[in-house]
Design an enzyme around this catalytic site. Sequence first.
Site, short mmCIF file in Angstrom:
data_model
loop_
_atom_site.label_atom_id
_atom_site.label_comp_id
_atom_site.label_asym_id
_atom_site.label_seq_id
_atom_site.Cartn_x
_atom_site.Cartn_y
_atom_site.Cartn_z
N SER A 1 32.91 -2.32 7.57
CA SER A 1 32.75 -1.34 8.65
C SER A 1 31.79 -1.84 9.72
CB SER A 1 32.23 -0.01 8.09
OG SER A 1 33.19 0.60 7.26
N ARG B 1 31.60 2.81 16.98
CA ARG B 1 32.90 2.66 16.32
C ARG B 1 34.08 2.55 17.28
NH1 ARG B 1 35.59 6.72 11.78
NH2 ARG B 1 36.90 5.14 10.81
N GLU C 1 19.74 0.72 0.48
CA GLU C 1 19.22 0.33 1.79
C GLU C 1 17.72 0.06 1.79
OE1 GLU C 1 23.02 2.52 2.32
OE2 GLU C 1 21.14 3.03 1.30
N HIS D 1 -10.08 7.41 -9.83
CA HIS D 1 -9.19 6.63 -8.95
C HIS D 1 -9.73 6.68 -7.52
CE1 HIS D 1 -5.36 4.87 -7.52
NE2 HIS D 1 -5.61 5.60 -6.44
N ASP E 1 1.49 0.88 -12.69
CA ASP E 1 2.44 1.72 -13.44
C ASP E 1 2.80 2.99 -12.66
OD1 ASP E 1 -0.17 2.55 -13.84
OD2 ASP E 1 0.01 2.83 -16.01
N GLY F 1 0.83 -1.20 0.00
CA GLY F 1 0.00 0.00 0.00
C GLY F 1 0.86 1.24 0.00
N LEU G 1 -3.31 5.39 -16.03
CA LEU G 1 -3.77 6.47 -15.16
C LEU G 1 -3.28 6.30 -13.72
CD1 LEU G 1 -7.45 6.75 -16.45
CD2 LEU G 1 -5.54 8.27 -16.99
N LYS H 1 -7.67 1.20 -17.17
CA LYS H 1 -8.23 1.38 -15.83
C LYS H 1 -9.76 1.41 -15.94
CE LYS H 1 -6.87 3.87 -11.68
NZ LYS H 1 -5.80 4.72 -11.16
#
Length: 623
Positions: A345, A474, A366, A258, A155, A123, A187, A244
């Site tokens: 690291s 670190r 990420e 929509h 799309d 979603g 659309l 659509k």
Amino acid sequence: MEGYHKPDQQKLQALKDTANRLRISSIQATTAAGSGHPTSCCSAAEIMAVLFFHTMRYKPLDPRNPHNDRFILSKGHAAPILYAVWAEAGFLPEEELLNLRKITSDLDGHPVPKQAFTDVATGSLGQGLGAACGMAYTGKYFDKASYRVYCMMGDGELSEGSVWEAMAFASIYKLDNLIAILDINRLGQSDPTPLQHQVDVYQKRCEAFGWHTVIVDGHSVEELCKAFGQAKHQPTAIIAKTFKGRGISGIEDKEAWHGKPLPKNMADQIVQEICSQIQSTKKILVTPPQEDAPLVDITNIRMPSPPSYKVGDKIATRKAYGQALAKLGRVNDRIIALDGDTKNSTFSEIFKKEHPDRFIECYIAEQNMVSVAVGCATRNRTVPFCSAFGAFFTRAFDQIRMAAISESNINFCGSHCGVSIGEDGPSQMALEDLAMFRSIPTATVFYPSDGVSTEKAVELAANTKGICFIRTSRPENAIIYNSNEDFQIKQAKVVLKSKDDQVTVIGAGVTLHEALAAADLLKKEKINIRVLDPFTIKPLDRNLILSSARATKGRILTVEDHYYEGGIGEAVSSALVGEPGITVSRLAVGEVPRSGKPAELLKMFGIDRDAIAQAVRDLVAKA
């Protein structure tokens, strides 16, 4: 699947009839709900019919069976047609579809895992393919099973960069068991999509990313059957040109529909029109899967031996994390590690060296790394540990948030936290990470302060449901715990105490060691402090903090290598709200930092031993 066998006319007609029943169910459900996305469902009706009643192999009454083909509806707003499919397959009662979006029903507005047929919540667009990559990677390389993974995208979401991170990942790892279906219905929500129906441009993009790509008429069941019947030694993208609102006269391919249900009278009329095209009500039987996925047990994963560190030895918690993960990997072959090109690291490279087949290099992507981990964890197939600089998980916050909604059990290790990383400067410093992970409802936040507690955190995370975050540092710091020290979630440690402590000081990681150094300074002035290690910032050991505060005249000082907002100080303050006679003072990083030596930066931002000692003196003097 090597040879394509064209379905006979009877089967093709049955698929067309199924598609139209799915359309009708989607229209009726959204009209009954008074909200939803019927036009987005209608563009995908033939795709869903062919997928679930011709192509996919699964047990319809056992949706989470490990042998089943997998399906992710990345365009999650088309949830009603997914629910219609599972009613058509016999898993859901038809009448339940009319309870769509009701508080009493499991059929939410977008797919969520309280539905047995939903592996990951969708979603928030652009994330389904990354999760599908994780499922496909698991199927190919860990399960070595024949199940396939299908992901349908809209799309509109192809504008999301995370989609293309996933496209690259699938190609690099040759996920030939992964099929993406692009529902190109032209659309978007408020406007046409940027490429509208330029399917040739989509094809070039997918091919450039290393995918076998087929363009089809998304409303032709025959073309879809043929496209799904092709087996290639690379991931496949099926670019389906659709419209659509297909089948809804007056609305098909029209803007401004929509997310709008049809009014009741219009819906009734459209349903009648579509019904007139259905030739048979006979349902298609689903083909069962090949049963070749191995049995997996990811419960009760324990370290093979206690930590091997000695009190006083020095090690950075980031390195202790890598060593702990490699060690845990020896006892269960479903422990896996993912990293975003920072393994030398974060020290996940220690795991990679020992267990190369269970390490997934996700490169500098990420967002996709998190989605891949979510996919790997589905159906309890693996226990993923993702590592990166803590700062870089902030760009994947939406994926982490969705992982919680997906009820996912995944673990994160964020290294290089705070100003203590030194010369690399603020772009590399995690100073918002505690705030971010604390805000996740299902999260457990570990902040270990030495090698022993880091190893325990890794073991606990592997056995804890929900999202786990381990914050590592670190600098090298001394081991302060014996190897037989017991650690539990929501159990803080009193690291230093006496009979006449004046202030309770709470630090973690680097600042715990600064607090202990401050205690030595203050002792010369005959001021004793109690030093607490919270171990988990969420949940927090409220009872021990409260009892310590009461033993130190109600005075608490928190000190953290994090911004003031959302960190240890706020966690402690919120835990003690309403407690009479308790004062919480806070030391934290108050502005955007800069480069410098770690000790210089701790001093500059007022979180080193001298700053702690002075804050304690001020609190004692106030009394």
